[in-house]
Design a protein around this motif. Sequence first.
Motif, short mmCIF file in Angstrom:
data_model
loop_
_atom_site.label_atom_id
_atom_site.label_comp_id
_atom_site.label_asym_id
_atom_site.label_seq_id
_atom_site.Cartn_x
_atom_site.Cartn_y
_atom_site.Cartn_z
N THR A 139 0.86 -1.10 -0.29
CA THR A 139 0.04 -0.12 -0.02
C THR A 139 0.89 1.19 0.14
O THR A 139 2.11 1.17 0.09
N ARG A 140 0.24 2.78 -0.19
CA ARG A 140 1.00 3.62 -0.03
C ARG A 140 1.63 3.76 1.18
O ARG A 140 2.34 4.50 1.27
N ARG A 141 1.04 3.21 2.30
CA ARG A 141 1.49 3.34 3.63
C ARG A 141 2.59 2.41 4.16
O ARG A 141 3.18 2.69 5.19
N GLY A 142 2.74 1.61 2.95
CA GLY A 142 4.01 0.41 3.43
C GLY A 142 3.65 -1.03 3.02
O GLY A 142 2.30 -1.16 2.53
N VAL A 143 4.08 -1.94 3.32
CA VAL A 143 3.92 -3.38 3.37
C VAL A 143 3.16 -3.88 4.43
O VAL A 143 3.37 -3.78 5.56
N VAL A 144 2.12 -4.91 4.15
CA VAL A 144 1.21 -5.14 5.15
C VAL A 144 1.37 -6.79 4.98
O VAL A 144 1.24 -7.32 4.06
N LEU A 145 1.50 -7.37 6.09
CA LEU A 145 1.63 -8.90 6.29
C LEU A 145 0.61 -9.16 7.34
O LEU A 145 0.41 -8.60 8.47
N GLY A 146 -0.14 -10.32 6.89
CA GLY A 146 -0.96 -10.81 7.93
C GLY A 146 -0.38 -11.97 8.89
O GLY A 146 0.66 -12.53 8.54
N CYS A 147 -1.01 -11.81 10.11
CA CYS A 147 -0.23 -12.47 11.07
C CYS A 147 -1.32 -13.31 12.00
O CYS A 147 -2.26 -12.81 11.90
N ALA A 148 -1.06 -14.04 12.97
CA ALA A 148 -1.77 -15.02 13.65
C ALA A 148 -2.63 -13.82 14.63
O ALA A 148 -3.63 -14.09 14.97
N ASP A 149 -1.99 -12.81 14.72
CA ASP A 149 -2.70 -11.72 15.87
C ASP A 149 -3.14 -10.66 15.19
O ASP A 149 -3.20 -9.85 16.18
N GLY A 150 -3.14 -10.68 13.87
CA GLY A 150 -3.64 -9.54 13.12
C GLY A 150 -2.80 -8.92 12.08
O GLY A 150 -2.57 -9.88 11.01
N ALA A 151 -2.16 -7.64 11.94
CA ALA A 151 -1.61 -7.59 10.75
C ALA A 151 -0.34 -6.75 11.15
O ALA A 151 -0.28 -6.18 12.32
N LEU A 152 0.72 -6.59 10.37
CA LEU A 152 2.13 -6.18 10.69
C LEU A 152 2.24 -4.99 9.48
O LEU A 152 2.25 -5.29 8.34
N LEU A 153 2.39 -3.72 9.81
CA LEU A 153 2.40 -2.46 8.64
C LEU A 153 3.81 -2.20 8.70
O LEU A 153 4.50 -1.68 9.79
N VAL A 154 4.72 -2.35 7.53
CA VAL A 154 6.04 -2.01 7.77
C VAL A 154 6.27 -0.82 6.80
O VAL A 154 6.06 -0.86 5.62
N GLY A 155 7.12 0.32 7.29
CA GLY A 155 6.99 1.47 6.42
C GLY A 155 8.49 1.92 6.68
O GLY A 155 9.31 1.39 7.40
N GLU A 156 8.67 2.87 5.78
CA GLU A 156 10.19 3.54 5.61
C GLU A 156 9.94 5.09 5.60
O GLU A 156 9.15 5.54 5.13
N SER A 157 10.89 5.61 6.54
CA SER A 157 11.02 7.16 6.40
C SER A 157 12.56 7.44 6.41
O SER A 157 13.19 7.37 7.56
N GLY A 158 13.01 8.37 5.78
CA GLY A 158 14.25 8.85 5.71
C GLY A 158 15.44 7.71 5.79
O GLY A 158 16.38 7.82 6.47
N GLY A 159 15.11 6.51 5.19
CA GLY A 159 15.88 5.42 5.35
C GLY A 159 15.92 4.52 6.59
O GLY A 159 16.64 3.42 6.40
N THR A 160 15.02 4.78 7.36
CA THR A 160 14.69 4.03 8.57
C THR A 160 13.44 3.25 8.45
O THR A 160 12.23 3.73 8.19
#
Length: 400
Positions: free
Chosen positions: A227-248
Motif C-alpha cells: 500500500t502507499r503506507r507500506g507493506v502489510v503482512l497478515g499475522c496470527a494476531d492481526g497484521a504488521l505494517l512495515v514502513g520507511e521514512s528517511g532510510g529507517t
Amino acid sequence: MIDLRKTSTAAIVAACLLASGCSGGKKPKPAGEQTKEPVPHGYVEGAQEAAEQQPRLVMADAATGTVRVLDLTTRAVTPLRRVGPVKGITTDGRFAYLTTGTGAEIVDSGVWMVDHGDHVHYYRAPIRPAGAVSGPGPVRAHADPGITALSFGDGSVRLFDREALEKAHPGPGRALPGITGPVVPYKEHLVVSGGAARDRIEIRDRAGGLVASPGETCPEPRGTALTRRGVVLGCADGALLVGESGGTFSARKIPYGAPVAPAERAAEFRHRPGSTTLTAEAGPAAAWVLDVAKRTWKRIETGPVAAVNTAGEGTPLLALGTDGSLNAYDLATGKRTARTPLLPPIADGPAPVIEVNTSRAYVNDPAGRKVHEIDFNDRLRRARTFSLDFTPAYMVETGR
C-alpha cells in the motif's frame, strides 16, 4: 525584416551558445562525439505512454491451458499459446504468472504504471509470452521497478531481474537461502518474513544481506499487500505494517483486538493496488476490512462468500456469495446496500474473483464463459459483459 543592429548582446551570446557551443572557449565536439538528445521524462523504449490507466485482464482455462488477454479499453481479445493445465494465477501489475505442473508460465500483458508519488505514468506495449520458470506451485509475485520476487509452494523465494523479464528471458532467478515466507520488494530493499527469526520481519538489501529487524513480531505470517503506507503482512494476531521514512524502517502491529480462530484469519488480502483499505475472507461466511490508515479491523457478516474486494474508502465492500449473487456493503456500518444476481451457484473448481479499479469491478464467470463489468457506484449495475470462447477459470487485472 529584423533589424540586426537592434539585437541585444544577450541574444547574440545565447545564439552563440546554442549554435556552436562557444562557451568558455571550448571547441565543438567532432560530429561522432556529439551528446545524445536527452531522453524525455517517462520515456520507455518500445512502449507508448498513455494519459490514463490501460487495464487488461489475463485469463486462463484451468483444464485446457487456453490463455487470453482482454483489453478493457479497446475490447480486443488477444490469444496466446496454450500452456497446459493451469492451477493458479498471480500478477505483479504487468506480468501474469500462471502456475502449471512444473512452475509458472509468464505472460507480459503489455500494460503497466510507474508511480512517482506526485504523478503517475501509464504505458502500453505488445502482449506476448515472456518465458517460464520452474518450481513447485502455487506461485506468488511481488515486484518493484527493479526486481520481481517469486515465492513458491515449498516456501522458497527467487529474485528475477525486471529488465530480463521485459526481454522475455527471466533466467533461473537468484535464490534467497533460508527464507520460507513471502518476500516483498519495497523502497529498494526486501521485506522478508520466515527468515532466521521466524516470528520477526527482516529488512534485507538486494543481495540478501540483513539491514534491520524491526522489533514487532508477526507469528505465522500469511498474506501480503503493498500500500502507499507500506507493506502489510497478515499475522496470527492481526497484521504488521512495515514502513520507511528517511532510510529507517519501522513496523507497527494492527491487532485483531480479540482472539481469532485460525480458519477465520486474513490469509489473502484483496484490494485495489495502492489502496490502504484491504479485504480478506474471514472464514466461510464473513469478510475482514482492514483500514491501514486508521489501523483498524472490521468484520462484516456476509453469509457464505466466494470472493471479496473493495476499491477503497468511499466505495463498498464487494462480496460474491456462493449462491452467485454480488453484494455491496457499507464499509462503515457493515450494512448491505445492494444485491444483484450475477452467476449461477458456485460449484467445485477455482472460485471466481473480483478485480477492482477506481470505478469498475470485474467478475469472471467460468460457467457462463463471460466476464462481467460492474459499476459499484451505481447499485452494482452491470455496465458491460464480455462473452468468451473458453472457460475463464483464472483471472487477474494488469496495468497498475
